[in-house]
Design a protein around this motif. Structure first.
Motif, mmCIF file in Angstrom:
data_model
loop_
_atom_site.group_PDB
_atom_site.id
_atom_site.type_symbol
_atom_site.label_atom_id
_atom_site.label_comp_id
_atom_site.label_asym_id
_atom_site.label_seq_id
_atom_site.Cartn_x
_atom_site.Cartn_y
_atom_site.Cartn_z
ATOM 1 N N CYS A 205 -37.872 27.500 31.039
ATOM 2 C CA CYS A 205 -36.547 27.453 31.659
ATOM 3 C C CYS A 205 -36.532 28.280 32.941
ATOM 4 O O CYS A 205 -37.452 29.059 33.203
ATOM 5 C CB CYS A 205 -35.487 28.002 30.698
ATOM 6 S SG CYS A 205 -35.134 26.905 29.306
ATOM 7 N N TRP A 324 -30.877 24.665 33.679
ATOM 8 C CA TRP A 324 -31.862 25.658 33.255
ATOM 9 C C TRP A 324 -33.257 25.073 33.057
ATOM 10 O O TRP A 324 -34.232 25.827 32.978
ATOM 11 C CB TRP A 324 -31.389 26.336 31.967
ATOM 12 C CG TRP A 324 -30.109 27.063 32.186
ATOM 13 C CD1 TRP A 324 -28.845 26.626 31.893
ATOM 14 C CD2 TRP A 324 -29.936 28.349 32.791
ATOM 15 N NE1 TRP A 324 -27.902 27.548 32.264
ATOM 16 C CE2 TRP A 324 -28.541 28.619 32.823
ATOM 17 C CE3 TRP A 324 -30.813 29.295 33.307
ATOM 18 C CZ2 TRP A 324 -28.030 29.798 33.349
ATOM 19 C CZ3 TRP A 324 -30.296 30.470 33.830
ATOM 20 C CH2 TRP A 324 -28.919 30.712 33.846
ATOM 21 N N ASN A 325 -33.352 23.760 32.981
ATOM 22 C CA ASN A 325 -34.657 23.094 32.882
ATOM 23 C C ASN A 325 -34.517 21.704 33.514
ATOM 24 O O ASN A 325 -34.096 20.755 32.852
ATOM 25 C CB ASN A 325 -35.113 22.989 31.431
ATOM 26 C CG ASN A 325 -36.553 22.483 31.321
ATOM 27 O OD1 ASN A 325 -37.037 21.760 32.178
ATOM 28 N ND2 ASN A 325 -37.233 22.869 30.242
#
Length: 435
Positions: A205, A324-325
């Motif tokens: 992440c 986040w990813n």
């Protein structure tokens, strides 16, 4: 020249989005009371008490992104896992946005007892010592049911439980709470979450951002693992949540939150339930990373149009990256036909926003519009409009204040007649004064 879009969006915000302060205070007081009573009951179970740490007010309302009435609340119950079980985050690039939690040394709870009961903890994991979504939810629901039933038999409370439900695709147990004094109802989602400090931040992440730490909010230094499955076949891959840092990220960014609320209002008007509220927050977080995105000292309409352009782009590309990813596409399971139709509607929406026509803009948000120029007619006749703001300086307030209600019953023709009557009456008064 007035910015018609800016003024119209502000009007819509006042008419459709601003929450009733009295209702907010009343529901918040009842919510706080109910939460404290429920947790007190839940902590009568020794195992629950041993792993429970605190609760967190999450969701749109506490992010400042709520649209409509203050009648839906999210409360996350945060649990800590025993350290001597060595809780470990397992990431898999095939499951971005989701992780497994393994307790590889859980048996040490049996040979080296702590305050956490081994047999109870064992019931939450599978044979590989991974936390199991099904087992967690079975345990959580049983404890909540016992606590709720204990409270339901008490006569000294200001609230009552009307209904309880469990969401099929999520970890929330939803209570419908009734205010015994007013009979008003609101929904509360209780969600079990496992908290981890940033030293265990998931490797796949975006890195932990120390500049987003708020000393007053412990969750800004932590992340959560929520027993929400990736799909119907997943029993151990659970959803990541970075609510603490996200809340700081979008805080104090001018009219950003107001623009998000307006997009949500438009979505609700269009009944596009497949577009989750979190998607708009995700678009906003990505926008804040773009140096061309202007929010400082920017008008509401400017920020709104910038976000709308991004909304159109991600829908058109059928790709909204998880903040986040980025390898996780939040639209990956969305129906292509739905997204294509939505894209076309958004382009039409954008065109109307640029028209400088307040009525065209308002209709997209479910607001009352000035059909056939009635508003202009009323102003010309010196009659109050629907907002209650008088356009006349005379004292015929009784007639003006009833126009809104009369219009819906007797129609435009009668309103015109009423205006003519007012004009004649005004002329007669002038003649009498001259005499």
């Amino acid at each position: 020249m007035a910015n018609i879009l800016e003024e119209t969006l502000k009007d819509i915000n006042r008419e459709k989005i601003q929450l009733n302060q009295n209702e907010i205070e009343r529901n918040n007081a009842l919510l706080k009371q109910m939460t404290e009573y429920l947790i007190t009951e839940l902590k009568k179970d020794p195992f629950f008490k041993s792993i429970y740490e605190r609760f967190f007010f999450g969701g749109s309302y506490y992010d400042g992104l709520k649209v409509g009435k203050p009648n839906e609340f999210d409360i996350d119950l945060l649990f800590k896992l025993p350290l001597n079980a060595s809780p470990t985050i397992r990431v898999d690039d095939n499951y971005p946005g989701f992780v497994q939690v393994q307790l590889p040394t859980i048996d040490l709870l049996r040979t080296n007892p702590t305050s956490v009961d081994y047999s109870s903890m064992r019931k939450l994991v599978n044979d590989g010592n991974y936390l199991s979504i099904d087992r967690i939810m079975k345990w959580f629901q049983s404890r909540v049911d016992i606590a709720k039933n204990a409270l339901a038999n008490r006569a000294d409370l200001d609230f009552a439980f009307s209904r309880t439900s469990v969401k099929n695709k999520g970890p929330a147990i939803t209570f419908t709470i009734r205010n015994n004094a007013t009979c008003d109802e609101f929904d509360v989602d209780f969600v079990p979450c496992f908290k981890f400090f940033n030293t265990k931040w998931p490797a796949n992440c975006k890195p932990f951002r120390r500049e987003l730490v708020d000393s007053k909010d412990q969750l800004t230094q932590e992340f959560l693992v929520v027993p929400k499955p990736k799909d119907a076949y997943s029993t151990t891959y659970m959803r990541l949540s970075f609510q603490g840092q996200e809340r700081v990220l979008i805080h104090d960014k001018g009219h950003l939150k107001a623009a998000i609320r307006l997009l949500k209002l438009y979505r609700d008007k269009e009944h596009d339930e497949k577009i989750k509220s979190y998607y708009f927050k995700t678009m906003a977080m990505w926008a804040l990373e773009d140096p061309t995105f202007r929010y400082k000292n920017a008008t509401l309409s400017s920020i709104f149009m910038q976000l709308l352009e991004r909304y159109i782009n991600v829908v058109g590309k059928k790709k909204l990256q998880y903040y986040w990813n980025p390898s996780f596409n939040l639209f990956q399971e969305s129906d292509a036909t739905f997204l294509r139709d939505l894209h076309n509607r958004l382009l039409y929406f954008q065109k109307d926003l640029k028209s400088d026509n307040a009525d065209k803009i308002k209709k997209h948000f479910g607001c009352d519009v000035d059909v056939g120029g009635l508003g202009g007619l009323l102003k010309g006749l010196g009659i109050k409009d629907d907002s209650g703001a008088s356009t006349s300086t005379d004292n015929d307030q009784g007639i003006g204040s009833t126009v809104g209600a009369v219009a819906g019953v007797i129609g435009v023709g009668a309103i015109i007649g009423l205006g003519i009557w007012r004009a004649l009456a005004h002329n007669n008064r002038q003649q009498n004064n001259q005499n």
